[in-house]
Design an enzyme around this catalytic site. Structure first.
Site, PDB file in Angstrom:
ATOM      1  N   LYS A  48       6.110  -4.009  -4.437  1.00  0.00           N
ATOM      2  CA  LYS A  48       7.548  -3.698  -4.504  1.00  0.00           C
ATOM      3  C   LYS A  48       8.174  -3.707  -3.118  1.00  0.00           C
ATOM      4  CE  LYS A  48      11.295  -2.404  -6.617  1.00  0.00           C
ATOM      5  NZ  LYS A  48      12.005  -3.475  -7.345  1.00  0.00           N
ATOM      6  N   GLU A 104       7.345 -14.354 -11.850  1.00  0.00           N
ATOM      7  CA  GLU A 104       6.798 -13.070 -11.380  1.00  0.00           C
ATOM      8  C   GLU A 104       6.100 -12.288 -12.475  1.00  0.00           C
ATOM      9  OE1 GLU A 104      10.453 -11.140  -9.717  1.00  0.00           O
ATOM     10  OE2 GLU A 104       9.047 -10.503  -8.166  1.00  0.00           O
ATOM     11  N   TRP A 145      -2.872  -2.616  -1.624  1.00  0.00           N
ATOM     12  CA  TRP A 145      -2.444  -3.973  -1.982  1.00  0.00           C
ATOM     13  C   TRP A 145      -3.140  -4.874  -0.968  1.00  0.00           C
ATOM     14  CZ3 TRP A 145       0.563  -7.882   0.350  1.00  0.00           C
ATOM     15  CH2 TRP A 145       1.049  -8.856  -0.532  1.00  0.00           C
ATOM     16  N   ARG A 161       5.012   0.315  -6.127  1.00  0.00           N
ATOM     17  CA  ARG A 161       4.953  -0.586  -4.971  1.00  0.00           C
ATOM     18  C   ARG A 161       3.963  -1.724  -5.181  1.00  0.00           C
ATOM     19  NH1 ARG A 161       6.517   2.761  -0.265  1.00  0.00           N
ATOM     20  NH2 ARG A 161       5.094   1.616   1.071  1.00  0.00           N
ATOM     21  N   HIS A 178      17.393 -36.444  -8.448  1.00  0.00           N
ATOM     22  CA  HIS A 178      16.787 -36.832  -7.172  1.00  0.00           C
ATOM     23  C   HIS A 178      15.295 -36.499  -7.121  1.00  0.00           C
ATOM     24  CE1 HIS A 178      20.676 -37.912  -5.584  1.00  0.00           C
ATOM     25  NE2 HIS A 178      21.143 -36.780  -6.101  1.00  0.00           N
ATOM     26  N   GLU A 222      17.054 -17.369  -9.394  1.00  0.00           N
ATOM     27  CA  GLU A 222      16.620 -16.006  -9.720  1.00  0.00           C
ATOM     28  C   GLU A 222      15.942 -15.969 -11.105  1.00  0.00           C
ATOM     29  OE1 GLU A 222      16.022 -13.309  -8.463  1.00  0.00           O
ATOM     30  OE2 GLU A 222      16.354 -11.690  -9.885  1.00  0.00           O
ATOM     31  N   CYS A 278       0.819  -1.214   0.000  1.00  0.00           N
ATOM     32  CA  CYS A 278       0.000   0.000   0.000  1.00  0.00           C
ATOM     33  C   CYS A 278       0.857   1.270   0.000  1.00  0.00           C
ATOM     34  CB  CYS A 278      -0.876   0.035   1.235  1.00  0.00           C
ATOM     35  SG  CYS A 278      -1.917  -1.403   1.387  1.00  0.00           S
ATOM     36  N   LYS A 323      12.207 -14.634 -11.705  1.00  0.00           N
ATOM     37  CA  LYS A 323      11.888 -13.538 -12.634  1.00  0.00           C
ATOM     38  C   LYS A 323      10.800 -13.965 -13.610  1.00  0.00           C
ATOM     39  CE  LYS A 323      13.108 -10.713 -11.191  1.00  0.00           C
ATOM     40  NZ  LYS A 323      13.942 -10.598 -10.010  1.00  0.00           N
ATOM     41  N   ASN A 373      -1.291   1.582   5.778  1.00  0.00           N
ATOM     42  CA  ASN A 373      -0.399   0.594   5.178  1.00  0.00           C
ATOM     43  C   ASN A 373       0.061  -0.327   6.302  1.00  0.00           C
ATOM     44  OD1 ASN A 373       1.620  -0.832   3.874  1.00  0.00           O
ATOM     45  ND2 ASN A 373       3.093   0.848   3.914  1.00  0.00           N
ATOM     46  N   GLY A 374      -0.067  -1.638   6.109  1.00  0.00           N
ATOM     47  CA  GLY A 374       0.362  -2.568   7.149  1.00  0.00           C
ATOM     48  C   GLY A 374      -0.799  -3.449   7.589  1.00  0.00           C
TER      49      GLY A 374
HETATM   50  O1  M6R Z   1      13.037  -4.727  -0.883  1.00  0.00           O
HETATM   51  P1  M6R Z   1      13.606  -6.113  -0.695  1.00  0.00           P
HETATM   52  O2  M6R Z   1      14.850  -6.317  -1.490  1.00  0.00           O
HETATM   53  O3  M6R Z   1      13.803  -6.470   0.751  1.00  0.00           O
HETATM   54  O4  M6R Z   1      12.521  -7.087  -1.297  1.00  0.00           O
HETATM   55  C1  M6R Z   1      12.668  -8.466  -1.199  1.00  0.00           C
HETATM   56  C2  M6R Z   1      11.743  -9.185  -2.141  1.00  0.00           C
HETATM   57  O5  M6R Z   1      10.402  -8.856  -1.847  1.00  0.00           O
HETATM   58  C3  M6R Z   1      12.027  -8.831  -3.594  1.00  0.00           C
HETATM   59  O6  M6R Z   1      13.335  -9.113  -3.955  1.00  0.00           O
HETATM   60  C4  M6R Z   1      11.071  -9.623  -4.523  1.00  0.00           C
HETATM   61  O7  M6R Z   1      11.369 -10.975  -4.486  1.00  0.00           O
HETATM   62  C5  M6R Z   1      11.151  -9.044  -5.933  1.00  0.00           C
HETATM   63  N1  M6R Z   1       9.836  -8.887  -6.461  1.00  0.00           N
HETATM   64  C6  M6R Z   1      11.902  -9.900  -6.875  1.00  0.00           C
HETATM   65  O8  M6R Z   1      11.873  -9.447  -8.173  1.00  0.00           O
END
Ligand code: M6R
Length: 606
Positions: free
Chosen positions: A601, A486, A74, A27, A502, A479, A2, A483, A98-99
């Site tokens: 974000k 996501e 969010w 965000r 395995h 990673e 949020c 990516k 927010n929270g």
């Molecule tokens: O702000 P941060 O680096 O602590 O965030 C951690 C994760 O939420 C962040 O890396 C998330 O996995 C990304 N969306 C990856 O692309």
């Protein structure tokens, strides 16, 4: 997650609230709303989906108030529908939040029993009724908020306005950041300074537990105990930053292409390139005495930390414990005093990472944080801050922050290795030179993007994609899979190539693309053997390597050549092809690349 904004203005504020919210879009959100004080009473407009829906609503039903709050939501409690969008309000008070209010069920039961009617499924609405209840019992707005804050459990940031009070906004911070902007006879509030950049660069950050009574010409801040406190006004660099996409179609593309430049910038902060030495900031401890390192982070930042583990163990010979922060925080890990605890976070606000940091601090660890946002909570609670200097990362999918995190971790590994006597001057020069060459290698790869468009045709048709890597490149497989899932919503998993037989090998058939991250390093032959096992079962192999395609010894669906580089720096270099693969696949699938569904974000809830 949020986003909150607020303005005490000298003209109607609805348009400026939207402008500020737009700067928080990165965000992630699924609905939005604004509320203003209109001739003494409160009015709001809310809409599901993107801010343009809210703008359409406002163009039909404008708001004219000079005092207002806005929110991008969010969803946590309750579906992302208009009824649950913020601001939430009664006839007396309007709130954005927010929270998470963890005790909202108890509060709701108590307030419902007193006759309050809830109109949403959110936890936030409990705050509205709590404050309203206090005001109904004769409290002033300030007193009502003060009493209500004492009743709230959880992590939150709040902005509150009141019917009949055109020159009053109250803000509170407990776990989620808030920045107050000072204008000329106007005041602003935002989840971060980027939101306020069009209006002011004079910012006061609230500390944990602070709450603030904001008027156009005054600001009073109180700490958790209710004591009046002073917080400095700092000049924010965010004002100078234009949050735009340049010539790129998406922020993610822009951020991928910025990597050569930002990595150079990061490296120049930690290296003496002329001398071929790492110039590492003082962490306030003797690096030669560090016997144990722990690393904690989430998501992409965790994968950066995992590469850091390989580097530190190999080059500094120090054992490294690493865990995702959401696990670390609850497993009561024993931490003998004197260890170095490293926290990696782009935003510096990730709730789980912050909780782990506090745990480590309580257990006598020296806290170093690798962050992009230097004013963030994680940075402020650390003994030493190692900024990654990547500039604002707007795309929800992290790209340049990841490689800049790697750059800092690489320098940390060299600094530790040198201090512990495992890296001599010649070796340090060799590793520093390897790092200096990284931006040039990445630039070369970015000049040749066409092959990713072809590859995206294959990947976009798949329902599952597997990524394989070995050793220090295993985190890059993880990673790459993150990516892709996501932003394209294709199911993808990363595996250590040696683990394949395995279990995961059962997934392979001719419909499954298998992306193999395999630099020609000491483990190359082993990974190639695993690749052939996949080929034997009909998997469509995508080989990413600096070795020629004919080294594969099997048919490839695609081959992504990578420049020859020192094995030390391969994670930085191989990160880029997996980013480009995901990006072009998502573009072809027509997803919302910069704000993928369900993602935020900055993850300020656990
Ligand atoms: O702000 P941060 O680096 O602590 O965030 C951690 C994760 O939420 C962040 O890396 C998330 O996995 C990304 N969306 C990856 O692309």
């Amino acid at each position: 997650m949020c986003g909150i904004v607020g303005i005490l203005g000298s003209k109607p504020v609805a348009i400026d609230l939207i402008d500020a919210l737009r700067r928080l879009e990165y965000r992630g959100y699924d609905s939005a709303g604004v509320a203003t004080v209109e001739n003494g009473h409160l009015e709001r407009r809310r809409a599901e989906g993107k801010l343009r829906n809210l703008e359409t609503r406002l163009s039909k039903e404008p708001l004219e108030g000079h005092t207002g709050i806005g929110h991008t939501r969010w969803a946590t409690h309750g579906k992302p529908i208009e009824r649950n969008a913020h601001p939430h309000m009664s006839d007396k008070v309007s709130v954005v939040h927010n929270g998470i209010i963890e005790n909202y069920r108890d509060l709701k039961a108590e307030l419902t029993a007193k006759g309050h009617t809830f109109a949403s499924d959110t936890d936030t609405e409990a705050v509205v009724h709590l404050i309203t209840d206090a005001m109904q019992h004769g409290c002033t707005p300030v007193e009502a908020v003060r009493r209500s804050l004492d009743r709230l459990a959880g992590a939150f940031a709040l902005a509150i306005i009141f019917a009949g009070h055109d020159d009053l906004m109250i803000a509170a911070r407990q776990g989620s950041p808030l920045a107050i902007g000072h204008g000329d006879g106007e005041m602003y509030l935002g989840s971060d300074a980027i939101a306020l950049a069009p209006f002011t660069d004079r910012i006061t950050y609230l500390d944990e537990g602070d709450w603030a009574v904001i008027k156009r010409r005054s600001l009073e801040i109180y700490d958790r105990s209710g004591k009046r406190v002073e917080r400095p006004i700092v000049k924010s660099a965010a004002s100078a930053l234009l949050v735009d996409k340049g010539n790129h179609r998406h922020f993610m593309a822009k951020e991928i292409h910025e990597q050569p430049e930002v990595i150079s910038h990061t490296l120049s902060n930690y290296l003496d390139m002329g001398e071929g030495r790492v110039n590492f900031p003082d962490l306030g401890v003797d690096l030669s005495q560090i016997l144990r390192v722990s690393i904690s982070a989430c998501g992409t930042a965790y994968y950066a930390g995992l590469v850091g583990k390989y580097w530190i163990e190999r080059y500094a010979r120090i054992p490294v414990e690493i865990d995702v922060a959401s696990e670390f925080r609850y497993r009561e890990a024993p931490m003998s005093p004197g260890g170095l605890a490293v926290f990696v976070s782009q935003s510096g606000e990730t709730a789980d990472t912050l909780a782990t940091l506090r745990y480590a601090k309580e257990h006598g660890q020296r806290i170093a944080s690798i962050v992009n946002v230097r004013t963030s909570t994680i940075a402020r609670e650390s003994h030493a801050v190692l900024p990654i200097l990547a500039g604002p990362e707007i795309g929800v999918a992290s790209t340049k922050a990841f490689t800049c995190q790697l750059a800092v971790l690489a320098c940390l590994a060299i600094a530790l290795g040198r201090a512990r006597g495992h890296i001599d001057t010649a070796k340090e020069r060799e590793l520093v030179q390897a790092l200096v060459e990284v931006p040039r290698h990445i630039s070369a790869m970015l000049r040749d993007e066409d092959k990713y468009v072809d590859l995206a045709h294959t990947l976009s048709k798949a329902s599952d994609v597997i990524y394989l890597g070995r050793g220090i490149n295993y985190p890059i497989a993880l990673e790459g899979a993150l990516k892709l899932k996501e932003i394209s919503y294709i199911h993808a998993e990363g595996y250590a190539a040696g683990e394949l037989k395995h279990g995961p090998i059962a997934l392979i058939d001719e419909k499954v693309p298998v992306v193999v991250v395999t630099p020609a390093d000491e483990l190359f032959d082993k990974t190639i053997s695993n690749m052939q096992e996949v080929a034997a079962r009909g998997g469509q192999i995508v080989m990413i390597s600096n070795a020629d395609a004919d080294h594969a010894g099997c048919k490839l669906a695609a081959y992504i050549p990578v420049p020859d580089a020192h094995p030390f720096t391969n994670p930085l270099i191989y990160a880029v092809p997996v980013q480009l693969m995901a990006y072009h696949t998502a573009v072809q699938m027509g997803t919302d690349v910069d704000q993928p569904r369900n993602l935020a974000k900055s993850v300020t809830v656990e």
